[in-house]
Design a protein around this motif. Sequence first.
Motif, mmCIF file in Angstrom:
data_model
loop_
_atom_site.group_PDB
_atom_site.id
_atom_site.type_symbol
_atom_site.label_atom_id
_atom_site.label_comp_id
_atom_site.label_asym_id
_atom_site.label_seq_id
_atom_site.Cartn_x
_atom_site.Cartn_y
_atom_site.Cartn_z
ATOM 1 N N GLY A 99 0.825 -1.192 0.000
ATOM 2 C CA GLY A 99 0.000 0.000 0.000
ATOM 3 C C GLY A 99 0.856 1.239 0.000
ATOM 4 O O GLY A 99 2.077 1.179 -0.072
ATOM 5 N N SER A 100 0.201 2.374 0.119
ATOM 6 C CA SER A 100 0.917 3.630 -0.006
ATOM 7 C C SER A 100 1.808 3.934 1.185
ATOM 8 O O SER A 100 2.826 4.584 1.055
ATOM 9 C CB SER A 100 -0.082 4.769 -0.192
ATOM 10 O OG SER A 100 -0.821 4.577 -1.369
ATOM 11 N N TYR A 101 1.401 3.519 2.356
ATOM 12 C CA TYR A 101 2.178 3.798 3.557
ATOM 13 C C TYR A 101 2.877 2.540 4.022
ATOM 14 O O TYR A 101 2.259 1.490 4.128
ATOM 15 C CB TYR A 101 1.289 4.324 4.684
ATOM 16 C CG TYR A 101 0.782 5.712 4.434
ATOM 17 C CD1 TYR A 101 -0.437 5.918 3.799
ATOM 18 C CD2 TYR A 101 1.520 6.813 4.825
ATOM 19 C CE1 TYR A 101 -0.897 7.201 3.571
ATOM 20 C CE2 TYR A 101 1.062 8.091 4.600
ATOM 21 C CZ TYR A 101 -0.145 8.276 3.970
ATOM 22 O OH TYR A 101 -0.599 9.539 3.750
ATOM 23 N N LEU A 102 4.150 2.666 4.307
ATOM 24 C CA LEU A 102 4.889 1.538 4.859
ATOM 25 C C LEU A 102 4.896 1.686 6.356
ATOM 26 O O LEU A 102 5.652 2.485 6.906
ATOM 27 C CB LEU A 102 6.319 1.506 4.322
ATOM 28 C CG LEU A 102 7.141 0.333 4.862
ATOM 29 C CD1 LEU A 102 6.643 -0.964 4.251
ATOM 30 C CD2 LEU A 102 8.619 0.525 4.561
ATOM 31 N N ASN A 103 4.005 0.964 7.049
ATOM 32 C CA ASN A 103 4.025 1.075 8.489
ATOM 33 C C ASN A 103 4.467 -0.204 9.177
ATOM 34 O O ASN A 103 4.543 -0.255 10.392
ATOM 35 C CB ASN A 103 2.660 1.514 9.041
ATOM 36 C CG ASN A 103 1.553 0.569 8.642
ATOM 37 O OD1 ASN A 103 1.796 -0.582 8.304
ATOM 38 N ND2 ASN A 103 0.332 1.049 8.676
#
Lengths: 117, 113
Positions: A99-103
């Motif tokens: 996804g857009s955020y790497l958390n």
Amino acid sequence: GAGVSQSPRYKVAKRGQDVALRCDPISGHVSLFWYQQALGQGPEFLTYFQNEAQLDKSGLPSDRFFAERPEGSVSTLKIQRTQQEDSAVYLCASSLEHGSYLNSPLHFGNGTRLTVT
Amino acid sequence: AQKVTQAQTEISVVEKEDVTLDCVYETRDTTYYLFWYKQPPSGELVFLIRRNSFDEQNEISGRYSWNFQKSTSSFNFTITASQVVDSAVYFCALSGYAGKSTFGDGTTLTVKP
């Protein structure tokens, strides 16, 4: 395997030779990253895959650098016509996250130390 | 553009001293994640902690604690009662919308017996 595996651990190449560095990520990890780490510095982003798709290659320093992950698992970083400035440790990391955020945290391999003579 | 600054290049302490590693970051993203990694002499970076930009609670895990202050864009890491095994290079990292992590240049911590 339990962790990210990289091979070879050490590579010495003569200037002008082509090299291929392999990364075997943790099974099931969607995201795969390549980083370059010069001596005394932090890892610098090279490229990023989500499954087999290369979503970001903005960090590749020149068109001599090429990465692939054809089946969404093992990845290869290829450097053509190596130069002395390519000498560094090349780190591979994988992550569950997509996804857009790497958390999710990155899980790193031991790296490949490339020396170009 | 994202940037992470670890101003302390090297720190040397004697065992049992407390030590704080500083990290200052820059980002235009409103949602982002901060990480600390440890790189021992063997070379493999190991994840220590993650924080998201909406959670400013400080965290303590054993001898480790982290202080996140959004107002000063800092995410500092403290080791209490340091031990020789804590000797390593410590990296602070930032991940935002682009989906990749930006690392600082690291702080080399040496704990002497």
